[in-house]
Design a protein around this motif. Structure first.
Motif, PDB file in Angstrom:
ATOM      1  N   ASP A  14       0.817  -1.218   0.000  1.00 19.43           N
ATOM      2  CA  ASP A  14       0.000   0.000   0.000  1.00 19.43           C
ATOM      3  C   ASP A  14       0.850   1.266   0.000  1.00 19.43           C
ATOM      4  O   ASP A  14       0.525   2.251  -0.680  1.00 19.43           O
ATOM      5  CB  ASP A  14      -0.947   0.010   1.205  1.00 19.43           C
ATOM      6  N   ALA A  15       1.959   1.243   0.763  1.00 24.24           N
ATOM      7  CA  ALA A  15       2.813   2.441   0.847  1.00 24.24           C
ATOM      8  C   ALA A  15       3.456   2.738  -0.507  1.00 24.24           C
ATOM      9  O   ALA A  15       3.491   3.892  -0.955  1.00 24.24           O
ATOM     10  CB  ALA A  15       3.891   2.227   1.907  1.00 24.24           C
ATOM     11  N   MET A  16       3.929   1.669  -1.171  1.00 18.92           N
ATOM     12  CA  MET A  16       4.533   1.857  -2.504  1.00 18.92           C
ATOM     13  C   MET A  16       3.512   2.411  -3.475  1.00 18.92           C
ATOM     14  O   MET A  16       3.789   3.314  -4.265  1.00 18.92           O
ATOM     15  CB  MET A  16       5.023   0.504  -3.063  1.00 18.92           C
ATOM     16  N   LYS A  17       2.297   1.844  -3.392  1.00 24.22           N
ATOM     17  CA  LYS A  17       1.247   2.263  -4.324  1.00 24.22           C
ATOM     18  C   LYS A  17       0.899   3.744  -4.107  1.00 24.22           C
ATOM     19  O   LYS A  17       0.788   4.515  -5.067  1.00 24.22           O
ATOM     20  CB  LYS A  17       0.003   1.389  -4.117  1.00 24.22           C
ATOM     21  N   ALA A  18       0.783   4.141  -2.830  1.00 28.79           N
ATOM     22  CA  ALA A  18       0.442   5.546  -2.531  1.00 28.79           C
ATOM     23  C   ALA A  18       1.527   6.476  -3.080  1.00 28.79           C
ATOM     24  O   ALA A  18       1.224   7.529  -3.644  1.00 28.79           O
ATOM     25  CB  ALA A  18       0.299   5.728  -1.025  1.00 28.79           C
ATOM     26  N   ILE A  53       1.013  10.335 -10.404  1.00 31.63           N
ATOM     27  CA  ILE A  53       0.093  10.072 -11.522  1.00 31.63           C
ATOM     28  C   ILE A  53      -1.122  10.998 -11.406  1.00 31.63           C
ATOM     29  O   ILE A  53      -2.013  10.766 -10.579  1.00 31.63           O
ATOM     30  CB  ILE A  53      -0.359   8.586 -11.540  1.00 31.63           C
ATOM     31  N   PRO A  54      -1.164  12.073 -12.221  1.00 35.43           N
ATOM     32  CA  PRO A  54      -2.270  13.039 -12.120  1.00 35.43           C
ATOM     33  C   PRO A  54      -3.660  12.392 -12.152  1.00 35.43           C
ATOM     34  O   PRO A  54      -4.561  12.849 -11.464  1.00 35.43           O
ATOM     35  CB  PRO A  54      -2.036  13.952 -13.323  1.00 35.43           C
ATOM     36  N   LEU A  55      -3.847  11.345 -12.938  1.00 35.01           N
ATOM     37  CA  LEU A  55      -5.182  10.729 -12.985  1.00 35.01           C
ATOM     38  C   LEU A  55      -5.432   9.797 -11.780  1.00 35.01           C
ATOM     39  O   LEU A  55      -6.491   9.176 -11.665  1.00 35.01           O
ATOM     40  CB  LEU A  55      -5.407   9.985 -14.313  1.00 35.01           C
ATOM     41  N   ASN A  56      -4.451   9.702 -10.909  1.00 33.82           N
ATOM     42  CA  ASN A  56      -4.605   9.094  -9.581  1.00 33.82           C
ATOM     43  C   ASN A  56      -5.067   7.638  -9.547  1.00 33.82           C
ATOM     44  O   ASN A  56      -5.813   7.230  -8.671  1.00 33.82           O
ATOM     45  CB  ASN A  56      -5.567   9.963  -8.739  1.00 33.82           C
ATOM     46  N   ARG A  57      -4.654   6.880 -10.533  1.00 36.23           N
ATOM     47  CA  ARG A  57      -4.895   5.428 -10.488  1.00 36.23           C
ATOM     48  C   ARG A  57      -3.870   4.741 -11.376  1.00 36.23           C
ATOM     49  O   ARG A  57      -3.283   5.375 -12.260  1.00 36.23           O
ATOM     50  CB  ARG A  57      -6.318   5.075 -10.944  1.00 36.23           C
ATOM     51  N   LEU A  58      -3.660   3.439 -11.114  1.00 34.10           N
ATOM     52  CA  LEU A  58      -2.828   2.670 -12.036  1.00 34.10           C
ATOM     53  C   LEU A  58      -3.620   2.448 -13.311  1.00 34.10           C
ATOM     54  O   LEU A  58      -4.850   2.523 -13.310  1.00 34.10           O
ATOM     55  CB  LEU A  58      -2.466   1.305 -11.431  1.00 34.10           C
ATOM     56  N   GLY A  59      -2.922   2.159 -14.397  1.00 38.33           N
ATOM     57  CA  GLY A  59      -3.626   1.846 -15.639  1.00 38.33           C
ATOM     58  C   GLY A  59      -4.166   0.431 -15.611  1.00 38.33           C
ATOM     59  O   GLY A  59      -3.764  -0.398 -14.777  1.00 38.33           O
ATOM     60  N   THR A  60      -5.077   0.149 -16.526  1.00 42.81           N
ATOM     61  CA  THR A  60      -5.620  -1.201 -16.663  1.00 42.81           C
ATOM     62  C   THR A  60      -5.292  -1.709 -18.075  1.00 42.81           C
ATOM     63  O   THR A  60      -5.053  -0.908 -18.986  1.00 42.81           O
ATOM     64  CB  THR A  60      -7.159  -1.199 -16.500  1.00 42.81           C
ATOM     65  N   ASP A  78       1.222   8.033 -25.500  1.00 45.98           N
ATOM     66  CA  ASP A  78       1.389   7.740 -24.073  1.00 45.98           C
ATOM     67  C   ASP A  78       0.069   7.274 -23.477  1.00 45.98           C
ATOM     68  O   ASP A  78      -0.974   7.904 -23.714  1.00 45.98           O
ATOM     69  CB  ASP A  78       1.817   9.011 -23.319  1.00 45.98           C
ATOM     70  N   VAL A  79       0.118   6.204 -22.700  1.00 51.36           N
ATOM     71  CA  VAL A  79      -1.069   5.761 -21.949  1.00 51.36           C
ATOM     72  C   VAL A  79      -0.588   5.597 -20.515  1.00 51.36           C
ATOM     73  O   VAL A  79      -0.276   4.493 -20.059  1.00 51.36           O
ATOM     74  CB  VAL A  79      -1.616   4.424 -22.507  1.00 51.36           C
ATOM     75  N   ASN A  80      -0.466   6.743 -19.823  1.00 51.20           N
ATOM     76  CA  ASN A  80       0.230   6.680 -18.536  1.00 51.20           C
ATOM     77  C   ASN A  80      -0.432   7.516 -17.430  1.00 51.20           C
ATOM     78  O   ASN A  80       0.167   7.722 -16.374  1.00 51.20           O
ATOM     79  CB  ASN A  80       1.700   7.094 -18.723  1.00 51.20           C
ATOM     80  N   GLY A  81      -1.641   7.997 -17.668  1.00 59.62           N
ATOM     81  CA  GLY A  81      -2.356   8.755 -16.635  1.00 59.62           C
ATOM     82  C   GLY A  81      -1.700  10.086 -16.296  1.00 59.62           C
ATOM     83  O   GLY A  81      -2.021  10.705 -15.281  1.00 59.62           O
TER      84      GLY A  81
END
Ligand SMILES: NC(=O)c1ccc[n+]([C@@H]2O[C@H](COP(=O)([O-])OP(=O)(O)OC[C@H]3O[C@@H](n4cnc5c(N)ncnc54)[C@H](O)[C@@H]3O)[C@@H](O)[C@H]2O)c1
Length: 252
Positions: free
Chosen positions: A202-206, A212-219, A244-247
């Motif tokens: 969780d800490a790494m993810k935060a 990441i401006p769009l505030n989520r990982l990509g799918t 680019d597909v990187n949020g």
């Protein structure tokens, strides 16, 4: 629903992994009317995806993109079954999270081979067919790692391979445009697949999300939708591009 790939025959390499970008792409292309060809080096994974699609519009082939013979065999079998090849998505790839000084000769070879040589060989196998048709779209799966000098999970040799794909893709676009063959690359940011699964606490993810401006990982779907655009006639005046597909992880 508008369908953007009707009558098109589309090959996606490295597409048998249940949670990967490749299989999600094959599914989206299929939903858009394409006949899909799934190739992967993982024989068991190939067996598992057989049956997901109507056999009339799908071919699953075990093949290693690093083998010229396998790539030519794929092109031959696709022509035998479907009689044309409209789209190739060079998606097969491997990574290794090590530091610069830790890269061993064998690591360098396999990372460069699967990502970059695989793109060269598979593209060479379909290009004569696309040229003869006077139309084709080749899409390469690079990475934000090529642009930033490192993503999160890729080592420097992965960055080099993915950057090499961008250069090779642009050179191919210049050479093949006159024959109606378009070549574009996509640079995904951090996409939640088996490559990332279980490796982020969780800490790494935060910490990653802060960048990441769009505030989520990509799918995988995020990348598949971009592949759909580049595969379809919606992008028929686009070649030599990098999308680019990187949020917003890397804005330049
Ligand atoms: N997941 C991410 O964050 C991310 C980010 C940027 C780029 N990418 C790129 O996207 C592509 C798909 O990655 P993914 O995240 O879906 O991972 P994945 O591991 O699920 O997919 C890669 C697939 O390639 C196959 N493969 C490996 N070596 C092969 C070979 N020699 N010949 C044929 N197939 C081979 C694997 O069996 C696997 O099914 C890769 O090129 C990867 O480098 C992924």
């Amino acid at each position: 629903m508008a369908k953007f790939l009707e009558e098109k025959v589309c090959i996606v390499t490295g597409a048998a992994g249940a949670n990967g970008i490749g299989l999600r792409t094959a599914k989206l292309f299929y939903e858009h009317g394409a006949s899909v060809v799934i190739t992967d080096v993982n024989e068991q994974a190939c067996d598992e995806v057989r049956g997901l699609f109507d056999e009339k519009r799908c071919l699953v082939l075990t093949a290693n993109v690093v083998s010229k013979g396998d790539c030519d065999r794929v092109a031959g079998e696709v022509m035998e079954k479907f009689g044309r090849i409209d789209v190739l998505v060079n998606n097969a790839g491997i990574t290794q999270p090590v530091k610069f000084e830790e890269i061993q000769p064998d690591d360098y070879d396999r990372i460069l081979d699967v990502n970059l040589r695989g793109m060269l060989y598979m593209s060479q196998s379909v290009t004569p067919i696309m040229k003869q048709q006077g139309v084709g779209s080749i899409i390469n799966t690079s990475s934000v790692s090529a642009q930033r000098g490192g993503g999160i999970f890729g080592g420097p040799h992965y960055s080099a391979a993915k950057a090499g794909m961008l250069g090779l893709g642009k050179a191919m676009a210049r050479e093949l445009g006159v024959f109606g063959v378009r070549v574009n690359s996509v640079t995904p940011g951090l996409i939640a697949t088996d490559i990332t699964d279980g490796k982020l606490d969780d800490a790494m993810k935060a910490k990653i999300l802060e960048g990441i401006p769009l505030n989520r990982l990509g799918t995988p779907e995020d990348v598949a939708k971009t592949f759909l655009f580049l595969a379809s006639d919606l992008s028929d005046y686009i070649t030599g591009a990098t999308i680019d597909v990187n949020g917003g992880m890397h804005i330049h």
